[in-house]
Motif scaffolding. Structure first.
Motif, short mmCIF file in Angstrom:
data_model
loop_
_atom_site.label_atom_id
_atom_site.label_comp_id
_atom_site.label_asym_id
_atom_site.label_seq_id
_atom_site.Cartn_x
_atom_site.Cartn_y
_atom_site.Cartn_z
N ARG A 114 0.83 -1.21 0.00
CA ARG A 114 0.00 0.00 0.00
C ARG A 114 0.86 1.27 0.00
N SER A 115 1.86 1.28 0.82
CA SER A 115 2.82 2.38 0.87
C SER A 115 4.11 1.78 1.39
N TYR A 116 5.21 2.51 1.21
CA TYR A 116 6.50 1.93 1.59
C TYR A 116 7.34 2.91 2.39
N SER A 117 7.91 2.40 3.47
CA SER A 117 8.85 3.15 4.29
C SER A 117 10.10 2.30 4.45
N ARG A 118 11.24 2.83 4.03
CA ARG A 118 12.48 2.07 4.18
C ARG A 118 12.75 1.74 5.64
N ALA A 119 12.61 2.75 6.50
CA ALA A 119 12.88 2.55 7.93
C ALA A 119 11.83 1.64 8.55
N GLY A 120 10.57 1.82 8.18
CA GLY A 120 9.52 0.98 8.73
C GLY A 120 9.68 -0.47 8.34
N ALA A 121 10.02 -0.71 7.08
CA ALA A 121 10.20 -2.09 6.62
C ALA A 121 11.40 -2.74 7.28
N TYR A 122 12.48 -1.96 7.46
CA TYR A 122 13.65 -2.49 8.15
C TYR A 122 13.31 -2.79 9.61
N GLY A 123 12.62 -1.86 10.26
CA GLY A 123 12.24 -2.08 11.65
C GLY A 123 11.38 -3.30 11.82
N GLN A 124 10.44 -3.52 10.89
CA GLN A 124 9.60 -4.71 10.95
C GLN A 124 10.45 -5.98 10.85
N SER A 125 11.41 -5.99 9.94
CA SER A 125 12.22 -7.19 9.75
C SER A 125 13.09 -7.50 10.97
N LYS A 126 13.62 -6.45 11.60
CA LYS A 126 14.47 -6.67 12.77
C LYS A 126 13.66 -7.02 14.01
N LEU A 127 12.44 -6.49 14.10
CA LEU A 127 11.53 -6.91 15.16
C LEU A 127 11.16 -8.37 14.97
N ALA A 128 10.94 -8.76 13.72
CA ALA A 128 10.62 -10.15 13.42
C ALA A 128 11.75 -11.08 13.82
N ASN A 129 13.01 -10.64 13.63
CA ASN A 129 14.15 -11.46 14.06
C ASN A 129 14.07 -11.79 15.54
N LEU A 130 13.72 -10.81 16.35
CA LEU A 130 13.62 -11.04 17.79
C LEU A 130 12.44 -11.94 18.14
N MET A 131 11.30 -11.66 17.54
CA MET A 131 10.12 -12.47 17.83
C MET A 131 10.34 -13.92 17.41
N PHE A 132 11.02 -14.12 16.30
CA PHE A 132 11.38 -15.47 15.86
C PHE A 132 12.25 -16.15 16.91
N THR A 133 13.26 -15.44 17.42
CA THR A 133 14.16 -16.02 18.42
C THR A 133 13.39 -16.43 19.67
N TYR A 134 12.53 -15.56 20.15
CA TYR A 134 11.82 -15.84 21.40
C TYR A 134 10.85 -17.01 21.24
N GLU A 135 10.15 -17.06 20.12
CA GLU A 135 9.22 -18.17 19.89
C GLU A 135 9.97 -19.47 19.65
N LEU A 136 11.09 -19.41 18.92
CA LEU A 136 11.89 -20.62 18.71
C LEU A 136 12.40 -21.15 20.04
N GLN A 137 12.87 -20.27 20.91
CA GLN A 137 13.36 -20.73 22.21
C GLN A 137 12.25 -21.37 23.02
N ARG A 138 11.06 -20.81 22.97
CA ARG A 138 9.94 -21.40 23.70
C ARG A 138 9.66 -22.81 23.18
#
Length: 302
Positions: A166-190
């Motif tokens: 719909r719209s694009y933000s370089r910073a927003g898309a990067y932030g989403q990807s790096k947040l996803a990295n953390l959420m992936f780690t926490y769920e994988l550890q669980r």
């Protein structure tokens, strides 16, 4: 006590796969592991650059260093790389999900995913799922995923528009990807803990390091960065220390997050840090996991 690469324990007999290891943080991580005796696989998109990096490591510290082609923007390449790694190594002790892109213009991967989310998160999600059964039987094995202070900047998981159509933000898309990295780690550890696995999932971030990652930033931001960087950044070798500590320190616990210990986590020696409150949202972690499975077609053995 300041933790340095000199404190990396002996790694003889261990196999480490490091993505994006031909330059920057990944290269420094691979070199330090090889210096301690690990068999290190540089998983890189450009095998010629990877071969030159492997030669540099061999010249600097010796060790057993190999190169594996891996293009995280293609699930087909991820599957091919996982198959090749499985054929070459019956066990993996350490998987370091380091490769990434930052602030790219609007682009998609070969599978149609927004480039930063597809590369930084989905590519690593798929690779980890395809290799995890080689880590599970190995005592003390680890999956280390590199996030960023950017996970706090304009960051959220936009389930209604994951690929920024719909719209694009370089910073927003990067932030989403790096947040996803953390959420992936926490769920994988669980999941690993529920499976009673000795394998652990850990996250790290390099602070603000002097690497090629900012090459896709807008020109004006690069000019500012070039002027300010010497005042606030640290070297790639220092930036790699949180990853190395997460990967090798015997005291590390699953689900921890390591970053520089200086003010604002911009630079300094590595210590346990805390990620943003939203990164610990269990419901979002689980929803992201389910969406990632659907998008990649990869199911985990835990």
């Amino acid at each position: 006590m300041n933790w340095t690469a000199e404190q990396v324990p002996d790694q003889h007999g261990r196999v480490a796969v490091v993505t994006g290891a031909n330059t920057g943080l990944g290269f420094e991580t691979a070199r330090a592991l090889a210096a301690r005796g690990a068999t290190v696989v540089l998983a890189v998109r450009d095998v010629d650059k990877g071969a030159r990096a492997a030669q540099r490591v061999a010249d600097d510290v010796g060790g057993d260093v190999a190169v594996q082609r891996l293009d995280l923007t293609s699930l087909g390449s991820v599957r091919d790389a996982a198959a090749a790694l499985r054929a070459a190594h019956p066990r993996i002790d350490l998987l370091v999900n380091n490769a990434g892109v930052m602030y790219t213009p609007k682009q998609t991967t070969r599978d149609g995913f927004e480039l930063q989310f597809g590369t930084n998160h989905l590519g690593h999600f798929a690779l980890t799922g395809l290799l995890l059964d080689l880590l599970l039987p190995v005592p003390g094995s680890r999956v280390v995923t590199v996030s960023s202070v950017g996970h706090r900047i304009r960051a959220a998981v936009h389930f209604e528009d994951l690929h920024w159509e719909r719209s694009y933000s370089r910073a927003g898309a990067y932030g989403q990807s790096k947040l996803a990295n953390l959420m992936f780690t926490y769920e994988l550890q669980r999941r690993l803990a529920a499976h009673r696995a000795s394998t652990v999932a850990v996250a790290a971030h390099p602070g603000v390091s002097n690497t090629e990652l900012v090459r896709n930033s807008p020109a004006a931001l690069r000019v500012v960065s070039d002027r300010v960087a010497p005042l606030i950044t640290q070297s790639a070798a220092m930036g790699a220390l949180p990853t190395l500590r997460a990967a090798t320190d015997p005291a590390v616990l699953g689900g921890q997050y390591y970053g520089p210990g200086g003010r604002g986590e911009v630079r300094g020696y590595p210590r346990v840090v805390t990620s943003s409150p939203q990164s610990y949202d269990l419901a979002v972690q689980q929803r992201l996991w389910a969406v990632s499975e659907d998008l990649t077609g990869v199911r985990f053995p835990v």
